[in-house]
Design an enzyme around this catalytic site. Structure first.
Site, PDB file in Angstrom:
ATOM      1  N   HIS A  50       0.837  -1.197   0.000  1.00  0.00           N
ATOM      2  CA  HIS A  50       0.000   0.000   0.000  1.00  0.00           C
ATOM      3  C   HIS A  50       0.880   1.259   0.000  1.00  0.00           C
ATOM      4  CE1 HIS A  50      -3.816  -2.208   1.645  1.00  0.00           C
ATOM      5  NE2 HIS A  50      -3.395  -2.666   0.484  1.00  0.00           N
ATOM      6  N   GLU A  52       1.203   3.824   2.015  1.00  0.00           N
ATOM      7  CA  GLU A  52       1.891   4.223   3.248  1.00  0.00           C
ATOM      8  C   GLU A  52       3.217   3.475   3.385  1.00  0.00           C
ATOM      9  OE1 GLU A  52      -1.201   3.194   2.771  1.00  0.00           O
ATOM     10  OE2 GLU A  52      -2.538   3.724   4.392  1.00  0.00           O
ATOM     11  N   CYS A  88      -1.892  -1.249   7.434  1.00  0.00           N
ATOM     12  CA  CYS A  88      -1.012  -0.074   7.375  1.00  0.00           C
ATOM     13  C   CYS A  88      -1.078   0.726   8.672  1.00  0.00           C
ATOM     14  CB  CYS A  88      -1.415   0.829   6.219  1.00  0.00           C
ATOM     15  SG  CYS A  88      -1.067   0.065   4.646  1.00  0.00           S
ATOM     16  N   ALA A 158     -19.743   9.353 -29.875  1.00  0.00           N
ATOM     17  CA  ALA A 158     -19.350  10.441 -30.770  1.00  0.00           C
ATOM     18  C   ALA A 158     -20.578  10.836 -31.573  1.00  0.00           C
ATOM     19  CB  ALA A 158     -18.237   9.972 -31.700  1.00  0.00           C
ATOM     20  N   ARG A 211      -5.861  -1.163 -28.195  1.00  0.00           N
ATOM     21  CA  ARG A 211      -4.713  -1.381 -29.094  1.00  0.00           C
ATOM     22  C   ARG A 211      -3.851  -0.136 -29.276  1.00  0.00           C
ATOM     23  NH1 ARG A 211      -9.235  -2.642 -30.958  1.00  0.00           N
ATOM     24  NH2 ARG A 211      -9.450  -1.148 -32.655  1.00  0.00           N
ATOM     25  N   GLU A 286     -20.123   1.861 -24.732  1.00  0.00           N
ATOM     26  CA  GLU A 286     -19.676   2.495 -25.993  1.00  0.00           C
ATOM     27  C   GLU A 286     -20.728   2.395 -27.102  1.00  0.00           C
ATOM     28  OE1 GLU A 286     -15.793   2.308 -27.511  1.00  0.00           O
ATOM     29  OE2 GLU A 286     -14.815   2.484 -25.570  1.00  0.00           O
TER      30      GLU A 286
HETATM   31  N1  LIG Z   1     -21.463   7.340 -32.682  1.00  0.00           N
HETATM   32  C1  LIG Z   1     -21.043   6.436 -31.828  1.00  0.00           C
HETATM   33  O1  LIG Z   1     -20.338   6.750 -30.863  1.00  0.00           O
HETATM   34  C2  LIG Z   1     -21.446   5.012 -32.039  1.00  0.00           C
HETATM   35  C3  LIG Z   1     -21.061   4.042 -31.073  1.00  0.00           C
HETATM   36  C4  LIG Z   1     -21.478   2.746 -31.245  1.00  0.00           C
HETATM   37  C5  LIG Z   1     -22.271   2.409 -32.339  1.00  0.00           C
HETATM   38  N2  LIG Z   1     -22.615   3.340 -33.245  1.00  0.00           N
HETATM   39  C6  LIG Z   1     -23.513   3.028 -34.368  1.00  0.00           C
HETATM   40  O2  LIG Z   1     -24.808   2.870 -33.797  1.00  0.00           O
HETATM   41  C7  LIG Z   1     -25.558   1.972 -34.595  1.00  0.00           C
HETATM   42  C8  LIG Z   1     -26.166   0.916 -33.681  1.00  0.00           C
HETATM   43  O3  LIG Z   1     -26.911   1.536 -32.649  1.00  0.00           O
HETATM   44  P1  LIG Z   1     -28.354   1.043 -32.254  1.00  0.00           P
HETATM   45  O4  LIG Z   1     -28.954   2.047 -31.364  1.00  0.00           O
HETATM   46  O5  LIG Z   1     -29.089   0.679 -33.491  1.00  0.00           O
HETATM   47  O6  LIG Z   1     -28.099  -0.354 -31.526  1.00  0.00           O
HETATM   48  P2  LIG Z   1     -27.363  -0.893 -30.208  1.00  0.00           P
HETATM   49  O7  LIG Z   1     -27.688  -0.051 -29.039  1.00  0.00           O
HETATM   50  O8  LIG Z   1     -25.959  -1.213 -30.519  1.00  0.00           O
HETATM   51  O9  LIG Z   1     -28.120  -2.282 -30.065  1.00  0.00           O
HETATM   52  C9  LIG Z   1     -29.473  -2.259 -29.746  1.00  0.00           C
HETATM   53  C10 LIG Z   1     -30.018  -3.659 -29.751  1.00  0.00           C
HETATM   54  O10 LIG Z   1     -29.472  -4.388 -28.638  1.00  0.00           O
HETATM   55  C11 LIG Z   1     -30.463  -5.253 -28.124  1.00  0.00           C
HETATM   56  N3  LIG Z   1     -30.789  -5.026 -26.732  1.00  0.00           N
HETATM   57  C12 LIG Z   1     -31.160  -5.977 -25.909  1.00  0.00           C
HETATM   58  N4  LIG Z   1     -31.370  -5.504 -24.702  1.00  0.00           N
HETATM   59  C13 LIG Z   1     -31.161  -4.199 -24.747  1.00  0.00           C
HETATM   60  C14 LIG Z   1     -31.228  -3.180 -23.783  1.00  0.00           C
HETATM   61  N5  LIG Z   1     -31.538  -3.404 -22.514  1.00  0.00           N
HETATM   62  N6  LIG Z   1     -30.945  -1.945 -24.194  1.00  0.00           N
HETATM   63  C15 LIG Z   1     -30.608  -1.706 -25.468  1.00  0.00           C
HETATM   64  N7  LIG Z   1     -30.527  -2.641 -26.410  1.00  0.00           N
HETATM   65  C16 LIG Z   1     -30.785  -3.896 -26.049  1.00  0.00           C
HETATM   66  C17 LIG Z   1     -31.698  -5.024 -28.961  1.00  0.00           C
HETATM   67  O11 LIG Z   1     -31.639  -6.012 -29.972  1.00  0.00           O
HETATM   68  P3  LIG Z   1     -32.767  -7.145 -30.075  1.00  0.00           P
HETATM   69  O12 LIG Z   1     -34.017  -6.381 -30.163  1.00  0.00           O
HETATM   70  O13 LIG Z   1     -32.376  -7.867 -31.305  1.00  0.00           O
HETATM   71  O14 LIG Z   1     -32.641  -7.949 -28.847  1.00  0.00           O
HETATM   72  C18 LIG Z   1     -31.496  -3.686 -29.560  1.00  0.00           C
HETATM   73  O15 LIG Z   1     -32.161  -3.507 -30.762  1.00  0.00           O
HETATM   74  C19 LIG Z   1     -24.608   1.414 -35.618  1.00  0.00           C
HETATM   75  O16 LIG Z   1     -24.812   2.086 -36.825  1.00  0.00           O
HETATM   76  C20 LIG Z   1     -23.245   1.739 -35.073  1.00  0.00           C
HETATM   77  O17 LIG Z   1     -22.302   1.904 -36.102  1.00  0.00           O
HETATM   78  C21 LIG Z   1     -22.221   4.642 -33.124  1.00  0.00           C
END
Ligand SMILES: NC(=O)c1ccc[n+]([C@@H]2O[C@H](COP(=O)([O-])OP(=O)(O)OC[C@H]3O[C@@H](n4cnc5c(N)ncnc54)[C@H](OP(=O)(O)O)[C@@H]3O)[C@@H](O)[C@H]2O)c1
Length: 356
Positions: A50, A52, A88, A158, A211, A286
């Site tokens: 720790h 200390e 400690c 983002a 990475r 994310e």
């Molecule tokens: N801009 C950014 O920072 C960023 C980050 C990540 C992704 N993206 C983009 O975001 C898009 C995907 O986002 P999205 O909103 O369509 O999907 P998502 O949040 O990645 O996935 C949602 C799916 O997850 C499942 N799910 C199950 N339980 C859930 C819960 N408790 N809460 C939420 N979802 C649950 C559901 O699928 P089921 O209904 O099939 O069970 C739901 O349709 C992509 O185009 C990706 O490239 C952007």
């Protein structure tokens, strides 16, 4: 005032343990003799000495005789129990240190005031709560786990200049720039777990590893309710421990851990509870938008890290909108704007210091 100067140094030292000490807190300590620091230490790695002890051991041989005449500054109450290392508080008694100044008392049930009790019973003067808020912010992951019995939750995304999260069509589209991306990889080394939704796993085929930075990879978590995700996705490459949250089966397959949950209103709470039981102190969410919005709707988050690019996307999925949030910090990485938001209801409010 001088107490604060030395405590600030303790907090600075404590941060050097970031990413290596979880589920322990980050702790720093300094030994001060007549206004001179003669020893410094911090908790470097989980299971090891720790702060200390490292601080006392760092004192030069010719200065050792000064130790009983010193004040020790330490950012967390000295421990009182035999864990992976001896207590400690006992070591401070042995060294006959005359005054111990502490930033935060320890919420851990095996310490909780007992460290201070040992010191006072042995006639060591104690002063507590010096830079208390800064200490709670620094160790927000640890305090959250101890006090709320769930990991500290960070939302991260983002968005384009006009608030678009992703173009329609579920295709990978990089919104933030290379500097922002590297920060994200650094952050991954600092958290215990990282999580994405089903659509993000499919659209982006993310690796969710660190990475672009040196450090450990977090536990990966993906939601795959009906087990539809193809096993050629990076998330199934077995390079990192991965949880697959589903409603079909409980099964351990090397480091792929299929975990069965009821997909009802409490699913995310139950998942956070499972993470707590697995000693996971923090999770960074994310995306995608649906998953982030679900955490926001439940008020189940502590801080949000948002990048906004200078470019617009004509049409697409709207970025999440935070409610009950305070903008705490803002800066630029190249042309990307970075903003840190803190949940108004979180017990851990921003107290300065945000390394990107
Ligand atoms: N801009 C950014 O920072 C960023 C980050 C990540 C992704 N993206 C983009 O975001 C898009 C995907 O986002 P999205 O909103 O369509 O999907 P998502 O949040 O990645 O996935 C949602 C799916 O997850 C499942 N799910 C199950 N339980 C859930 C819960 N408790 N809460 C939420 N979802 C649950 C559901 O699928 P089921 O209904 O099939 O069970 C739901 O349709 C992509 O185009 C990706 O490239 C952007």
């Amino acid at each position: 005032m001088m107490h604060e100067v030395y405590m600030r140094r303790c907090l600075e030292l404590a941060q050097k343990g970031k990413g290596n000490v979880s589920p322990n807190p980050m702790v720093g300590a300094v030994l001060v003799h007549n206004g001179h620091i003669i020893g410094e230490g911090w908790h470097r790695e989980y299971g090891q000495a720790h702060a200390e002890v490292n601080c006392i051991d760092s004192v030069a041989v010719e200065d050792k005789h000064l130790i009983p005449d010193c004040t020790m500054y330490v950012s967390l109450e000295p421990c009182a129990h035999h864990g992976k290392t001896p207590p400690c508080a006992n070591r401070l008694v042995q060294e006959k240190i005359k005054h111990v100044v502490i930033c935060n008392t320890d919420p851990y049930e095996k310490v909780g005031g007992r460290g201070i009790q040992i010191l006072t019973e042995n006639n060591i003067q104690t002063t507590v709560d010096v830079l208390e808020q800064q200490g709670r912010w620094l160790n927000r992951r640890f305090f959250c786990t101890q006090e709320n019995k769930r990991p500290y939750i960070i939302l991260k995304w983002a968005q384009s200049a006009n608030g678009i999260f992703a173009p329609y069509g579920n295709k990978r589209h990089q919104i933030s720039n290379a500097f922002s991306n590297q920060s994200v990889h650094k952050w991954r080394t600092e958290e215990d777990a990282i999580m994405v939704g089903t659509n993000t796993a499919l659209a982006d085929n993310p690796q969710l590893t660190a990475r672009l930075w040196q450090g450990k990879n977090p536990l990966r978590i993906v939601i795959d309710r009906s087990l539809i995700l193809p096993h050629n996705l990076h998330l199934f490459d077995r390079k990192v421990n991965t949880w697959i949250v589903n409603d079909k089966k409980d099964e351990m397959c090397n480091n792929l851990n299929y975990l069965h949950f009821d997909f009802d209103e409490s699913m995310l709470d139950n998942l956070m509870n499972k993470l707590y039981e697995a000693n996971i102190q923090s999770v960074i969410i994310e995306g995608g938008a649906k998953l982030l919005n679900n955490f926001i709707a439940k008020g189940l988050w502590d801080e949000a890290r948002v990048f906004t690019s200078d470019k617009a996307i004509a049409h697409g999925l709207a970025a999440p909108i935070l409610t009950e949030a305070t903008a705490a910090f803002e800066t630029y990485l190249g042309k990307d704007k970075f903003q840190l938001f803190v949940n108004n209801n979180s017990e851990y409010q921003y107290a300065g210091g945000m390394e990107l």
